[in-house]
Design an enzyme around this catalytic site. Structure first.
Site, PDB file in Angstrom:
ATOM      1  N   GLY A   1       0.834  -1.202   0.000  1.00 23.47           N
ATOM      2  CA  GLY A   1       0.000   0.000   0.000  1.00 23.47           C
ATOM      3  C   GLY A   1       0.862   1.243   0.000  1.00 23.47           C
ATOM      4  N   GLU A   2       0.379   2.308   0.639  1.00 24.32           N
ATOM      5  CA  GLU A   2       1.083   3.590   0.747  1.00 24.32           C
ATOM      6  C   GLU A   2       1.222   4.328  -0.587  1.00 24.32           C
ATOM      7  OE1 GLU A   2       4.944   3.104   2.542  1.00 24.32           O
ATOM      8  OE2 GLU A   2       4.182   1.885   4.209  1.00 24.32           O
TER       9      GLU A   2
END
Length: 366
Positions: free
Chosen positions: A324-325
């Site tokens: 993610g991120e």
């Protein structure tokens, strides 16, 4: 999209000094970039990654996540200090990073603001406080958010992207952070695609087999709790109902951000599982949104592959990532830059002095 412009772009691409299709997916990306920007010479300008962070009420129960809710706060602080993977990739590729508190269960005291110089923002990321609440409600007991909170979150996402667009950015990717948000993404996926919940649920932040079984059982009961509320709803009504009952503040904010990015004719880099769940919601609000989207990668989260198949998407990368991120989006932006560069800088057969006769004879073959 403009049919005449598409034909012009395809002609330019096909007349570069290469066999037709030899640059593979880069050719499709160049064609898409030109259509989005309505220009046969598209450019990638001031690319941004925006990471939306929010807490989920269900995470406090421990039923769907092996890590405590406090990790959301700890990771946002890591972003703000420049120590996360997304910071590393944005620094490496000259991408501006913005971190948004959409609804974390913590009050941050950022050192940075919109006035911080570009170099420092690239090193650590600028911080925006757009907090809707201190995490969503536990959707096992009540809808995740009120409709007022949902509308506020979507409006904040639109506002943030509007400001970024006005700063000169035309290419943007969205990331997220929120312990428990793979559970919301799984529920959103099942509600919109009709795929059974057990085929949407993955390990998230490293659940083992017993934790995965508990997570799946829990989410099936949540889905059963709200499925009557979702029945016979379509388009924006369905998007709002799903986010209202089972969403997250960061996912709702990202949904608004997608819609505004398309309105501003930005190239949108779609990251992984949670980011694509928000895109599914945004597509219900704005049907043509995928015309502006480039799918950065295939996540290692099983549900993401089902989402991509549903969207008929062809991702740029497949590295088995599931962090993610916005990390996949950050890694894919340089490839989009390469696609635009070949379109603008590579010689044509005419400029290189290669005749039609030589082309026909197959002298440029590989």
């Amino acid at each position: 999209m403009d049919k005449t412009l598409k034909e012009q772009l395809q002609f330019v691409i096909d007349n570069k000094t290469k066999p037709p299709g030899a640059l593979g997916q880069l050719e499709a990306i160049a064609l898409q970039a030109g259509q989005v920007q309505q220009n046969i010479r598209p450019v990638i300008r001031n690319p941004h990654i925006v990471v939306f962070a929010g807490d989920h009420g269900i995470a406090a129960t421990g039923l769907v996540n092996p890590y405590p809710q406090e990790v959301t706060t700890q990771m946002v602080l890591n972003f703000m200090n420049g120590g996360a993977a997304i910071n590393v990739f944005c620094r490496q590729h000259g991408i501006v990073l913005t971190i948004v508190d959409a609804g974390v269960n913590y009050d941050f005291n950022p050192d940075s603001s919109r006035t911080v110089p570009l170099q420092e923002r690239q090193a650590k990321g600028q911080f925006i406080n757009a907090k809707i609440g201190y995490g969503t409600r536990n959707y096992m007991e009540a809808p995740a958010m009120t409709m007022e909170e949902l509308m506020q979150a979507m409006t904040e996402g639109e506002r943030i992207v509007e400001e970024i667009s006005l700063s000169g950015c035309n290419t943007i990717g969205f990331g997220e952070m929120g312990i428990g948000n793979t559970s919301s993404a799984s529920l959103i996926m099942s509600a919109i695609t009709g795929i059974p919940i057990e085929d949407c649920v993955g390990r998230g932040t490293g659940a083992n087999e017993s934790q995965l079984r508990l997570k799946t059982t829990t989410l099936k009961s949540v889905f059963d709790l709200y499925k009557h509320f979702l029945q016979n709803k379509k388009g924006p009504q369905l998007a709002h109902a799903v986010l209202n009952t089972m969403g997250g503040f960061e996912i709702a904010m990202m949904t608004g951000a997608y819609c505004k990015a398309a309105e501003r004719r930005m190239l949108i880099m779609v990251d992984g599982f949670i980011a694509t769940a928000a895109l599914l919601c945004a597509k219900l609000v704005r049907e043509d949104i995928t015309d502006y989207c480039i799918y950065a990668h295939t996540s290692g989260e099983q549900g993401h592959q089902g989402m991509l198949k549903y969207l008929k998407a062809e991702p740029v990368l497949n590295l088995g990532m599931r962090l993610g991120e916005g990390t996949g989006a950050a890694l894919a932006i340089p490839l989009v830059q390469s696609a635009v560069n070949f379109l603008n800088e590579m010689a044509s057969f005419e400029s290189a002095g290669v005749s039609e006769k030589e082309k026909a004879a197959g002298l440029i073959t590989r």
